[in-house]
Design an enzyme around this catalytic site. Structure first.
Site, mmCIF file in Angstrom:
data_model
loop_
_atom_site.group_PDB
_atom_site.id
_atom_site.type_symbol
_atom_site.label_atom_id
_atom_site.label_comp_id
_atom_site.label_asym_id
_atom_site.label_seq_id
_atom_site.Cartn_x
_atom_site.Cartn_y
_atom_site.Cartn_z
ATOM 1 N N SER A 149 3.783 78.240 -50.199
ATOM 2 C CA SER A 149 2.798 77.438 -49.481
ATOM 3 C C SER A 149 1.691 78.374 -49.022
ATOM 4 C CB SER A 149 3.468 76.768 -48.283
ATOM 5 O OG SER A 149 2.512 76.090 -47.500
ATOM 6 N N LYS A 175 1.792 75.521 -53.695
ATOM 7 C CA LYS A 175 1.185 74.516 -52.801
ATOM 8 C C LYS A 175 0.037 75.185 -52.083
ATOM 9 C CE LYS A 175 2.873 72.862 -48.302
ATOM 10 N NZ LYS A 175 4.059 72.270 -47.633
ATOM 11 N N LYS A 177 -2.884 74.634 -49.004
ATOM 12 C CA LYS A 177 -3.281 73.811 -47.870
ATOM 13 C C LYS A 177 -4.738 73.417 -48.054
ATOM 14 C CE LYS A 177 0.472 74.153 -45.268
ATOM 15 N NZ LYS A 177 1.211 72.986 -44.746
ATOM 16 N N ASP A 202 -1.451 70.165 -49.521
ATOM 17 C CA ASP A 202 -0.919 69.655 -48.254
ATOM 18 C C ASP A 202 -2.064 69.621 -47.244
ATOM 19 O OD1 ASP A 202 0.512 68.982 -45.982
ATOM 20 O OD2 ASP A 202 1.855 70.724 -46.043
ATOM 21 N N GLU A 227 0.476 66.039 -50.136
ATOM 22 C CA GLU A 227 1.379 65.956 -48.984
ATOM 23 C C GLU A 227 0.602 65.574 -47.727
ATOM 24 O OE1 GLU A 227 3.691 69.536 -48.618
ATOM 25 O OE2 GLU A 227 4.443 69.027 -46.620
ATOM 26 N N ASP A 252 5.571 64.264 -44.942
ATOM 27 C CA ASP A 252 6.226 65.366 -44.229
ATOM 28 C C ASP A 252 6.310 64.965 -42.750
ATOM 29 O OD1 ASP A 252 6.766 67.720 -42.799
ATOM 30 O OD2 ASP A 252 5.220 68.942 -43.718
ATOM 31 N N LYS A 276 12.533 68.510 -44.194
ATOM 32 C CA LYS A 276 12.755 69.732 -43.416
ATOM 33 C C LYS A 276 13.955 69.401 -42.542
ATOM 34 C CE LYS A 276 7.927 71.185 -43.331
ATOM 35 N NZ LYS A 276 6.650 71.164 -42.594
ATOM 36 N N GLY A 304 9.517 74.001 -45.444
ATOM 37 C CA GLY A 304 9.850 75.161 -44.622
ATOM 38 C C GLY A 304 8.954 75.161 -43.403
HETATM 39 O O1 OSB Z 1 3.190 71.355 -43.484
HETATM 40 O O2 OSB Z 1 4.751 72.119 -44.660
HETATM 41 C C1 OSB Z 1 3.982 72.259 -43.715
HETATM 42 C C2 OSB Z 1 4.432 75.721 -42.152
HETATM 43 C C3 OSB Z 1 4.360 75.418 -40.816
HETATM 44 C C4 OSB Z 1 4.099 74.125 -40.447
HETATM 45 C C5 OSB Z 1 3.943 73.126 -41.414
HETATM 46 C C6 OSB Z 1 4.037 73.417 -42.751
HETATM 47 C C7 OSB Z 1 4.254 74.762 -43.137
HETATM 48 C C8 OSB Z 1 4.262 75.205 -44.509
HETATM 49 C C9 OSB Z 1 4.901 76.551 -44.833
HETATM 50 O O3 OSB Z 1 3.733 74.611 -45.423
HETATM 51 C C10 OSB Z 1 6.261 76.407 -45.406
HETATM 52 C C11 OSB Z 1 6.964 77.741 -45.511
HETATM 53 O O4 OSB Z 1 6.488 78.600 -46.251
HETATM 54 O O5 OSB Z 1 7.994 77.918 -44.834
HETATM 55 MG MG MG Z 2 3.577 69.797 -44.878
#
Ligand code: OSB
Ligand code: MG
Length: 382
Positions: A149, A175, A177, A202, A227, A252, A276, A304
């Site tokens: 991510s 992924k 952001k 995301d 996402e 999510d 999660k 995560g």
């Molecule tokens: O939206 O999935 C999310 C991390 C912190 C808060 C929200 C998100 C995330 C990640 C990172 O996308 C996931 C990871 O690498 O653990």
């Molecule tokens: Mg997310």
């Protein structure tokens, strides 16, 4: 109720024994690079840990709440309060995990706090039985898929450099952001440079339904999914958006339990769910959602929360469960931290897969020196 929806998980029968000591520990691990999402920027991972000591066994649970309410309304301080005052008093000697799960329902919401306690109890029970966590959950050991991510970057060029590194490392899925103003152009740059990688975005809730026309531009990039494009609390408006887009939506933030998943499936709000275990109240509820999704043609994957090695290990064990059909946000430790609090670190094999720890319980060892060095708060409850 059909079989796949069955609520009986064999490990629900497991009984919690006497706990000699209970500690709450807050650690702060600096990130290798700051992590930016549409609603927050974090330069370090702050995590609340629950330590249980029983008959010479030490077990751990990690809370995925942040110190701030920028991803979830739960926070470390709030969850400390919920764990101390409302959840731990329900954990009496001789009570089974299933009973604890039912008692916890009396406490509304606060899934991250509940998962912390459940995780620690599962680690303790598995360690007592001298089996790995995935075996306690009922699934054989296997390798799991990897995914990365990538936070919001300054420019498309900066993003390309990070994606390049991830592709080189062998991640199965990338992924990225996005947020308003940093979306189409950024995705286009990545797609042009990497036409064939499994790619997704995301938005962490940054868009509104009025942006449907704008989001429709993403349809041409062959994304695995988008996402949480709309509000962190919305399920209904996503169902309207999903009808307007060819790309699959994934929820999510707005899925907190099996009921939310049922609502989303009934409305057609998404074709994929990011599970999660921390967000949904623990492994039991995560497995229930996974079963329900599988019975209804919905793909799931494990998200995560930039966890330390404790929570990351739990996410890895969870992904041995049937139904995790897509690569999750499970990355190598070195991507997040120069120093983690556990050994061994998560690494990618040559084929991009991740090995599930084979040791007892979560299967990773907390390093006392590292823990001491990175601890910012500690409190003995019993
Ligand atoms: O939206 O999935 C999310 C991390 C912190 C808060 C929200 C998100 C995330 C990640 C990172 O996308 C996931 C990871 O690498 O653990
Ligand atoms: Mg997310």
């Amino acid at each position: 109720m059909n079989n796949s929806e069955s609520h009986d998980l064999s490990f629900e029968q497991e009984v919690v024994g006497t706990i000699d000591h209970i500690d709450l520990v807050v650690v702060k691990l600096p990130f290798v690079t700051p992590f930016a999402i549409s609603s927050a920027v974090w330069t370090a991972k702050e995590a609340l840990l629950l330590r249980l000591d029983s008959d010479g066994i030490t077990a751990w649970g990690e809370c995925v709440a942040d110190p701030d309410p920028f991803y979830s309304c739960e926070t470390i301080t709030g969850d400390c309060h919920i764990i101390k005052e409302f959840l731990l008093p329900l954990v009496e000697p001789g009570v089974s995990l299933g009973e604890i799960d039912r008692k916890f329902r009396h406490v509304r919401g606060n899934g991250m706090a509940k998962a912390t306690v459940e995780n620690a109890l599962l680690d303790l029970i598995a360690k007592r039985k001298q089996i790995p966590l995935h075996k306690l959950l009922g699934w054989p050991r296997k390798k799991i898929m990897s995914g990365i991510s990538i936070g919001i970057q300054e420019s498309p060029a900066a993003l390309l450099a990070v994606v390049e590194e991830a592709v080189q490392a062998g991640y199965h899925r990338v992924k990225m952001k996005i947020k308003r103003g940093k979306d189409i152009e950024f995705v286009q740059a990545v797609r042009e440079r990497f036409p064939d990688i499994k790619l997704m975005v995301d938005a962490n809730g940054d868009y509104r339904l009025e942006d449907a026309g704008h989001l429709k531009q993403l349809d041409r990039f062959n994304l695995l999914m988008i996402e949480q494009p709309l509000s962190y609390s919305d399920i209904y408006q996503h169902s309207i958006l999903q009808k307007q887009l060819a790309t699959a939506l994934c929820l999510d933030e707005s899925i907190h339990d099996l009921d939310d998943a049922k609502t989303a499936v009934a409305l057609g709000s998404c074709r994929i769910i990011n599970i999660k275990q921390g967000r949904v109240g623990g492994l039991m509820e995560a497995i229930r959602i996974t079963r329900y999704a599988a019975a209804n043609g919905i793909d799931v994957w494990s998200g995560g929360m930039d966890e330390t090695g404790i929570g990351r290990a739990v996410n890895i064990h969870l992904q041995t469960v049937d139904g995790f059909t897509l690569p999750g946000d499970t990355s190598e430790t070195r991507r997040y931290f120069h120093e983690d609090i556990v050994s061994p670190p998560v690494v990618l094999e040559h084929d991009g897969f991740i090995e599930v720890p084979g040791g007892h319980g979560i299967g990773v060892t907390v390093l006392p020196d590292r823990l001491d060095k990175l601890t910012i708060h500690r409190e003995r409850l019993r």
